[in-house]
Design a protein around this motif. Structure first.
Motif, PDB file in Angstrom:
ATOM      1  N   LYS A  89       1.229  -0.916   0.214  1.00 60.94           N
ATOM      2  CA  LYS A  89      -0.477  -0.412  -0.215  1.00 60.94           C
ATOM      3  C   LYS A  89       1.061   0.896   0.048  1.00 60.94           C
ATOM      4  O   LYS A  89       1.836   1.612   0.441  1.00 60.94           O
ATOM      5  CB  LYS A  89      -0.848  -0.050   1.295  1.00 60.94           C
ATOM      6  CG  LYS A  89      -1.807   0.873   1.758  1.00 60.94           C
ATOM      7  CD  LYS A  89      -2.481   1.053   2.644  1.00 60.94           C
ATOM      8  CE  LYS A  89      -3.347   2.516   3.113  1.00 60.94           C
ATOM      9  NZ  LYS A  89      -3.980   2.486   4.165  1.00 60.94           N
ATOM     10  N   THR A  90       0.189   2.229  -0.827  1.00 59.43           N
ATOM     11  CA  THR A  90       0.975   3.854  -0.889  1.00 59.43           C
ATOM     12  C   THR A  90       0.181   4.608  -1.073  1.00 59.43           C
ATOM     13  O   THR A  90      -0.621   4.566  -0.845  1.00 59.43           O
ATOM     14  CB  THR A  90       1.711   3.622  -1.870  1.00 59.43           C
ATOM     15  OG1 THR A  90       1.303   3.773  -3.334  1.00 59.43           O
ATOM     16  CG2 THR A  90       2.919   2.518  -2.036  1.00 59.43           C
ATOM     17  N   GLU A  91       0.341   5.553  -0.368  1.00 59.06           N
ATOM     18  CA  GLU A  91      -0.113   6.885   0.290  1.00 59.06           C
ATOM     19  C   GLU A  91       0.428   8.561   0.265  1.00 59.06           C
ATOM     20  O   GLU A  91       1.674   8.045   0.527  1.00 59.06           O
ATOM     21  CB  GLU A  91      -1.631   6.964   1.766  1.00 59.06           C
ATOM     22  CG  GLU A  91      -2.163   8.078   1.598  1.00 59.06           C
ATOM     23  CD  GLU A  91      -2.964   7.621   2.619  1.00 59.06           C
ATOM     24  OE1 GLU A  91      -3.751   8.620   3.575  1.00 59.06           O
ATOM     25  OE2 GLU A  91      -2.475   6.804   3.936  1.00 59.06           O
ATOM     26  N   ASP A  92       0.414   9.245  -0.763  1.00 59.30           N
ATOM     27  CA  ASP A  92       0.620  10.878  -0.098  1.00 59.30           C
ATOM     28  C   ASP A  92      -0.263  11.545   0.619  1.00 59.30           C
ATOM     29  O   ASP A  92      -1.441  11.248   0.437  1.00 59.30           O
ATOM     30  CB  ASP A  92       0.322  11.225  -1.698  1.00 59.30           C
ATOM     31  CG  ASP A  92       1.264  10.625  -2.371  1.00 59.30           C
ATOM     32  OD1 ASP A  92       2.536  10.511  -1.944  1.00 59.30           O
ATOM     33  OD2 ASP A  92       1.149  10.874  -3.669  1.00 59.30           O
ATOM     34  N   LEU A  93       0.166  12.014   1.717  1.00 54.54           N
ATOM     35  CA  LEU A  93      -0.789  12.849   2.611  1.00 54.54           C
ATOM     36  C   LEU A  93      -0.827  13.851   2.520  1.00 54.54           C
ATOM     37  O   LEU A  93      -0.018  14.644   1.797  1.00 54.54           O
ATOM     38  CB  LEU A  93       0.102  12.520   4.384  1.00 54.54           C
ATOM     39  CG  LEU A  93       0.421  11.695   4.798  1.00 54.54           C
ATOM     40  CD1 LEU A  93       1.140  12.184   6.342  1.00 54.54           C
ATOM     41  CD2 LEU A  93      -0.751  10.720   4.857  1.00 54.54           C
ATOM     42  N   PRO A  94      -2.506  14.227   2.334  1.00 59.71           N
ATOM     43  CA  PRO A  94      -2.252  16.192   2.446  1.00 59.71           C
ATOM     44  C   PRO A  94      -2.824  17.056   2.950  1.00 59.71           C
ATOM     45  O   PRO A  94      -1.443  16.368   3.929  1.00 59.71           O
ATOM     46  CB  PRO A  94      -4.157  15.511   2.283  1.00 59.71           C
ATOM     47  CG  PRO A  94      -4.268  15.096   3.301  1.00 59.71           C
ATOM     48  CD  PRO A  94      -3.258  13.676   3.209  1.00 59.71           C
ATOM     49  N   PRO A  95      -1.677  18.270   2.692  1.00 58.63           N
ATOM     50  CA  PRO A  95      -1.041  18.627   3.654  1.00 58.63           C
ATOM     51  C   PRO A  95      -1.570  19.558   4.526  1.00 58.63           C
ATOM     52  O   PRO A  95      -0.709  19.396   5.951  1.00 58.63           O
ATOM     53  CB  PRO A  95      -0.702  19.892   2.215  1.00 58.63           C
ATOM     54  CG  PRO A  95      -1.472  19.661   0.632  1.00 58.63           C
ATOM     55  CD  PRO A  95      -2.130  18.893   1.100  1.00 58.63           C
ATOM     56  N   GLY A  96      -2.947  19.151   5.165  1.00 60.25           N
ATOM     57  CA  GLY A  96      -3.901  19.857   6.217  1.00 60.25           C
ATOM     58  C   GLY A  96      -2.835  18.559   7.122  1.00 60.25           C
ATOM     59  O   GLY A  96      -2.717  18.536   8.661  1.00 60.25           O
TER      60      GLY A  96
END
Length: 235
Positions: A89-96
């Motif tokens: 699994k991969t994920e880019d975290l949102p800026p917030g």
């Protein structure tokens, strides 16, 4: 006698598996200490020059796609390793959800992207987890890694050669809801990897296996930061 024979064959298989892994890790581009003559239990040896980028190189911040390509795959693991219950699994975290530059707090994340994978070792000899984290800059990753190097409560240090730009290793005992594990935390440029061998007592050579897997992971992270384009996927 049959049981003893099976046990002997299993132990021999684990030694072969570790030798194959160490051979694979030694075939990289020099991003890790592949020429280190020390062993995973702290034996004597002379380490090669510190791997990774130069101290004045700011490094490259990886996104989730690039981290995903740096995960291990059946192609770059020895025969017999199988994907665990949960797929990678991969994920880019949102800026917030990200912390301000250079800070580590409990209410936000210092990393911008992450990737995870789990593989079962051959012959019911344990499971290995990979967690990869990408940070936006050198200041943030060094601050975060200083926290990650603090070993968990009840964990004991394990002597291993350095992997990547910086690393630490420790063993965690079994607890009520968790089996024992051998863990390596390592940093390469602006990325961090946590490689954890769960149930290491099932493999008498688990420390050497974990060291080889960690070195191979450091190589993949170094290659990803040098060129994160899709064609550089690990092979």
């Amino acid at each position: 006698m049959r049981h003893t024979g099976r046990g002997t064959r299993a132990r021999a298989g684990m030694v072969v598996m570790a030798a194959v892994l160490l051979g694979v890790a030694g075939c990289g581009d020099g991003g890790t200490e592949s020429r280190d003559t020390g062993n995973a239990t702290g034996g004597p040896g002379r380490a090669s020059r510190a791997p990774g980028k130069a101290a004045d190189d700011p490094g490259r911040a990886l996104d989730a796609a690039a981290l995903g390509r740096a995960l291990p795959t059946p192609r770059n693991l020895p025969p017999g390793w199988r994907v665990g219950v949960t797929p990678p699994k991969t994920e880019d975290l949102p800026p917030g959800r990200r912390c301000p530059k250079g800070t580590v707090r409990g209410d936000c994340s210092p990393h911008g992207s992450y990737a995870v994978a789990r593989y079962k070792a051959p012959g019911d000899s344990g499971t290995v987890y990979w967690e990869l984290f990408a940070y936006p800059d050198r200041e943030t990753v060094e601050t975060a890694f200083a926290h990650r190097k603090v070993k968990p409560e009840k964990a004991t240090d394990v002597a291993m050669p350095r992997v990547g730009d910086d690393s630490t290793a420790y063993r965690r005992p079994a607890e009520r809801f968790a089996p024992p594990s051998l863990d390596v935390q390592l940093r390469v440029g602006n990325a961090v990897a946590h490689v954890m061998y769960v149930d290491p007592d099932k493999n008498p050579d688990s420390a050497r296996t974990l060291l080889a897997l960690s070195r191979a992971q450091a190589d993949r992270l170094l290659k990803a930061q040098r060129n994160p384009a899709p064609e550089t996927a690990a092979d």
